[in-house]
Design a protein around this motif. Structure first.
Motif, PDB file in Angstrom:
ATOM      1  N   ALA A  81      35.596  44.376  47.620  1.00  0.00           N
ATOM      2  CA  ALA A  81      34.816  45.584  47.328  1.00  0.00           C
ATOM      3  C   ALA A  81      34.830  45.955  45.852  1.00  0.00           C
ATOM      4  O   ALA A  81      33.808  46.422  45.319  1.00  0.00           O
ATOM      5  CB  ALA A  81      35.358  46.744  48.165  1.00  0.00           C
ATOM      6  N   ILE A  84      32.063  44.842  43.547  1.00  0.00           N
ATOM      7  CA  ILE A  84      30.761  45.417  43.911  1.00  0.00           C
ATOM      8  C   ILE A  84      30.680  46.856  43.407  1.00  0.00           C
ATOM      9  O   ILE A  84      29.751  47.240  42.709  1.00  0.00           O
ATOM     10  CB  ILE A  84      30.576  45.373  45.444  1.00  0.00           C
ATOM     11  CG1 ILE A  84      30.651  43.932  45.954  1.00  0.00           C
ATOM     12  CG2 ILE A  84      29.242  46.009  45.835  1.00  0.00           C
ATOM     13  CD1 ILE A  84      30.684  43.822  47.470  1.00  0.00           C
ATOM     14  N   SER A  85      31.688  47.659  43.803  1.00  0.00           N
ATOM     15  CA  SER A  85      31.788  49.051  43.357  1.00  0.00           C
ATOM     16  C   SER A  85      33.166  49.572  43.726  1.00  0.00           C
ATOM     17  O   SER A  85      33.528  49.549  44.910  1.00  0.00           O
ATOM     18  CB  SER A  85      30.717  49.922  44.020  1.00  0.00           C
ATOM     19  OG  SER A  85      30.964  51.288  43.745  1.00  0.00           O
ATOM     20  N   PRO A  86      33.945  50.035  42.759  1.00  0.00           N
ATOM     21  CA  PRO A  86      35.278  50.569  43.075  1.00  0.00           C
ATOM     22  C   PRO A  86      35.243  51.689  44.105  1.00  0.00           C
ATOM     23  O   PRO A  86      36.216  51.900  44.832  1.00  0.00           O
ATOM     24  CB  PRO A  86      35.784  51.073  41.720  1.00  0.00           C
ATOM     25  CG  PRO A  86      35.029  50.260  40.710  1.00  0.00           C
ATOM     26  CD  PRO A  86      33.680  50.030  41.313  1.00  0.00           C
ATOM     27  N   ARG A  87      34.123  52.410  44.199  1.00  0.00           N
ATOM     28  CA  ARG A  87      34.027  53.516  45.162  1.00  0.00           C
ATOM     29  C   ARG A  87      34.139  53.019  46.603  1.00  0.00           C
ATOM     30  O   ARG A  87      34.595  53.750  47.486  1.00  0.00           O
ATOM     31  CB  ARG A  87      32.705  54.266  44.983  1.00  0.00           C
ATOM     32  CG  ARG A  87      32.699  55.247  43.821  1.00  0.00           C
ATOM     33  CD  ARG A  87      31.396  56.042  43.819  1.00  0.00           C
ATOM     34  NE  ARG A  87      31.133  56.694  45.089  1.00  0.00           N
ATOM     35  CZ  ARG A  87      31.712  57.829  45.474  1.00  0.00           C
ATOM     36  NH1 ARG A  87      32.585  58.431  44.698  1.00  0.00           N
ATOM     37  NH2 ARG A  87      31.392  58.366  46.640  1.00  0.00           N
ATOM     38  N   LEU A  88      33.712  51.787  46.849  1.00  0.00           N
ATOM     39  CA  LEU A  88      33.759  51.260  48.210  1.00  0.00           C
ATOM     40  C   LEU A  88      35.180  51.213  48.745  1.00  0.00           C
ATOM     41  O   LEU A  88      35.404  51.315  49.955  1.00  0.00           O
ATOM     42  CB  LEU A  88      33.143  49.856  48.263  1.00  0.00           C
ATOM     43  CG  LEU A  88      31.620  49.776  48.225  1.00  0.00           C
ATOM     44  CD1 LEU A  88      31.180  48.325  48.181  1.00  0.00           C
ATOM     45  CD2 LEU A  88      31.015  50.485  49.432  1.00  0.00           C
ATOM     46  N   THR A  91      35.669  54.658  50.126  1.00  0.00           N
ATOM     47  CA  THR A  91      34.679  55.255  51.031  1.00  0.00           C
ATOM     48  C   THR A  91      34.299  54.391  52.228  1.00  0.00           C
ATOM     49  O   THR A  91      33.853  54.925  53.251  1.00  0.00           O
ATOM     50  CB  THR A  91      33.389  55.584  50.258  1.00  0.00           C
ATOM     51  OG1 THR A  91      32.839  54.370  49.717  1.00  0.00           O
ATOM     52  CG2 THR A  91      33.675  56.573  49.132  1.00  0.00           C
ATOM     53  N   GLU A 131      25.437  50.506  51.131  1.00  0.00           N
ATOM     54  CA  GLU A 131      24.615  50.123  49.983  1.00  0.00           C
ATOM     55  C   GLU A 131      24.514  51.261  48.974  1.00  0.00           C
ATOM     56  O   GLU A 131      24.480  51.023  47.760  1.00  0.00           O
ATOM     57  CB  GLU A 131      23.228  49.689  50.461  1.00  0.00           C
ATOM     58  CG  GLU A 131      23.238  48.363  51.230  1.00  0.00           C
ATOM     59  CD  GLU A 131      21.860  47.907  51.625  1.00  0.00           C
ATOM     60  OE1 GLU A 131      21.564  46.702  51.487  1.00  0.00           O
ATOM     61  OE2 GLU A 131      21.067  48.764  52.072  1.00  0.00           O
ATOM     62  N   GLU A 133      26.840  53.514  48.337  1.00  0.00           N
ATOM     63  CA  GLU A 133      28.096  53.533  47.591  1.00  0.00           C
ATOM     64  C   GLU A 133      28.196  52.329  46.660  1.00  0.00           C
ATOM     65  O   GLU A 133      28.744  52.424  45.555  1.00  0.00           O
ATOM     66  CB  GLU A 133      29.286  53.545  48.557  1.00  0.00           C
ATOM     67  CG  GLU A 133      29.397  54.796  49.401  1.00  0.00           C
ATOM     68  CD  GLU A 133      29.699  56.030  48.573  1.00  0.00           C
ATOM     69  OE1 GLU A 133      30.129  55.898  47.404  1.00  0.00           O
ATOM     70  OE2 GLU A 133      29.483  57.151  49.077  1.00  0.00           O
ATOM     71  N   ALA A 134      27.666  51.193  47.095  1.00  0.00           N
ATOM     72  CA  ALA A 134      27.704  49.982  46.266  1.00  0.00           C
ATOM     73  C   ALA A 134      26.725  50.062  45.098  1.00  0.00           C
ATOM     74  O   ALA A 134      26.888  49.375  44.083  1.00  0.00           O
ATOM     75  CB  ALA A 134      27.383  48.759  47.119  1.00  0.00           C
ATOM     76  N   ARG A 135      25.693  50.890  45.278  1.00  0.00           N
ATOM     77  CA  ARG A 135      24.627  51.024  44.281  1.00  0.00           C
ATOM     78  C   ARG A 135      23.915  49.695  44.021  1.00  0.00           C
ATOM     79  O   ARG A 135      23.464  49.419  42.924  1.00  0.00           O
ATOM     80  CB  ARG A 135      25.184  51.604  42.976  1.00  0.00           C
ATOM     81  CG  ARG A 135      25.709  53.024  43.135  1.00  0.00           C
ATOM     82  CD  ARG A 135      26.240  53.596  41.854  1.00  0.00           C
ATOM     83  NE  ARG A 135      26.748  54.960  42.072  1.00  0.00           N
ATOM     84  CZ  ARG A 135      27.346  55.682  41.141  1.00  0.00           C
ATOM     85  NH1 ARG A 135      27.498  55.190  39.918  1.00  0.00           N
ATOM     86  NH2 ARG A 135      27.773  56.896  41.428  1.00  0.00           N
ATOM     87  N   LYS A 136      23.853  48.913  45.081  1.00  0.00           N
ATOM     88  CA  LYS A 136      23.109  47.653  45.022  1.00  0.00           C
ATOM     89  C   LYS A 136      22.845  47.205  46.457  1.00  0.00           C
ATOM     90  O   LYS A 136      23.587  47.564  47.372  1.00  0.00           O
ATOM     91  CB  LYS A 136      23.876  46.580  44.260  1.00  0.00           C
ATOM     92  CG  LYS A 136      25.181  46.139  44.908  1.00  0.00           C
ATOM     93  CD  LYS A 136      25.806  44.962  44.164  1.00  0.00           C
ATOM     94  CE  LYS A 136      26.234  45.376  42.781  1.00  0.00           C
ATOM     95  NZ  LYS A 136      26.972  44.285  42.083  1.00  0.00           N
TER      96      LYS A 136
END
Length: 395
Positions: A81, A84-88, A91, A131, A133-136
């Motif tokens: 994760a 891809i995005s640290p927020r994942l 969350t 998606e 949260e991933a912003r992609k």
């Protein structure tokens, strides 16, 4: 068991700090919320995970076993994760990851929803939130349907392995509580089904009568894919040389060789010596391309005329019937054919075959830690090998 990833992160924080308040602070929760998370985990496993002492909370044996599995599982998810995005990491929920796995596998939201027993909009929403949260995008639309992007595949595969690790945690804690839980999934290739696995299961059942054992059969590539996804615990059968990919480990148990067999009424049956050149006018039955025994067949006939009539199959039943009813020649493992030969259903040809050795053994995921039950079944397989007086690699 339905997993709450946030509760598991709180659990690991309590293990690390020996304190609910410090764990709550680290996880950005109130202390009552953190306490409730631990209580729900303990209720789910029906056993305490911590001992309360004046100095703080300290893990029980069950808590330590769970912590090992949870840390391995969350590390898999976090490593996939984070790029891809640290927020994942903070969350993503297990429900969202379940939806991701199903859509990645089935490439269709409706089929994924049916597989999960959910409404299609629920699955679509779960993936959409991931998606966001991933912003992609984690999926792309193609002419063939919906296909996961590289990021989507990596996250789905990591989540699948993480959930397999957590399933093992359930088995570990059931063992400690004197109960049986979960299932053991074995990917079995033809030779293992002939004698090793059946004997091992019979002995295993004497000590573990209630654990579900599932035996998956199929082409090696399908079994290997299932192993790497965490759907299969281990494979048993012919090993591959070289190892096909770096995230698996092969352990040789013994070596087998290949022989030629025919039906009792075959024209070559009973002859004192049969050369390979005598066999090429007959139809052959052998394994499909890409298997170890097929590569040995290709080596045997390198630089010489080869049989022109071939049937590719891994079915012992089909081979036996063809040998009984025709002049086919079977190219098969000596041990796999042993029972048929003893019953007179197959007759080995007296043919000198060189370099037909095949290593037989176990294939597991790199870093895989078996549960007590899984280890017990593997031990019974090793015992079955020794009892058959097979020349193992230890001799």
């Amino acid at each position: 068991m339905k997993w709450n990833l946030r509760h598991l992160r709180v659990f690991l924080a309590v293990v690390h700090h020996s304190s609910v308040s410090r764990a709550a602070e680290e996880c950005h929760l109130s202390q009552p919320a953190a306490t409730q998370a631990i209580a729900k985990l303990e209720n789910g496993f029906s056993q305490p995970l911590f001992k309360h002492k004046a100095q703080g909370l300290y893990v029980t044996e069950a808590g330590a076993a769970l912590a090992q599995r949870v840390k391995r599982a969350l590390t898999r998810i976090d490593q996939a994760a984070a790029p891809i995005s640290p927020r994942l990491i903070a969350t993503a929920t297990s429900s969202q990851l379940d939806a991701l796995i199903a859509v990645r596998e089935l490439e269709n939201f409706t089929l994924a929803a049916r597989h999960l027993g959910l409404a299609q909009p629920s699955v679509h929403r779960a993936v959409a939130r991931l998606e966001a949260e991933a912003r992609k995008p984690l999926f792309e639309r193609t002419a063939m349907g919906i296909r996961a992007t590289r990021a989507g595949r990596q996250l789905a595969d990591a989540a699948r392995l993480a959930f397999a690790e957590l399933d093992q945690a359930v088995m570990d804690l059931a063992d400690l509580a004197g109960r049986e839980a979960g299932q053991i999934v074995v990917g079995a290739m033809p030779l293992s089904r002939s004698f090793m696995l059946s004997q091992a299961i019979i002995e295993f059942r004497k000590r573990r009568p209630s654990v579900l054992i599932r035996v998956d059969e199929g082409p090696y590539d399908d079994l290997l894919a299932g192993l790497r996804r965490g759907e299969i615990d281990f494979l048993i059968g012919a090993l591959r040389e070289p190892v096909p990919i770096g995230d698996i480990v092969q352990t040789e148990l013994f070596a087998d060789d290949l022989i030629l067999v025919v039906g009792p009424r075959h024209p070559l049956s009973g002859q004192d010596r049969v050369t390979l050149s005598q066999t090429i006018r007959f139809p052959w039955i052998l394994a499909r391309k890409g298997t170890p025994s097929r590569r040995i067949f290709d080596q045997l006939f390198a630089g010489r005329p080869t049989p022109q009539s071939l049937i590719e199959t891994g079915s012992m039943i089909l081979m036996r019937q063809l040998l009984q009813q025709s002049d086919h020649i079977g190219f098969i493992s000596r041990l796999q054919a042993a029972a048929e030969v003893d019953l007179g259903l197959m007759v080995p040809l007296r043919t000198e075959l060189h370099e037909t050795r095949r290593p037989i053994g176990l294939t597991t995921r790199l870093g895989w830690i078996p549960t007590k039950g899984q280890k017990m079944l593997i031990d019974e397989i090793s015992i079955a090998v020794r009892q058959r007086n097979i020349c193992s690699v230890d001799n």
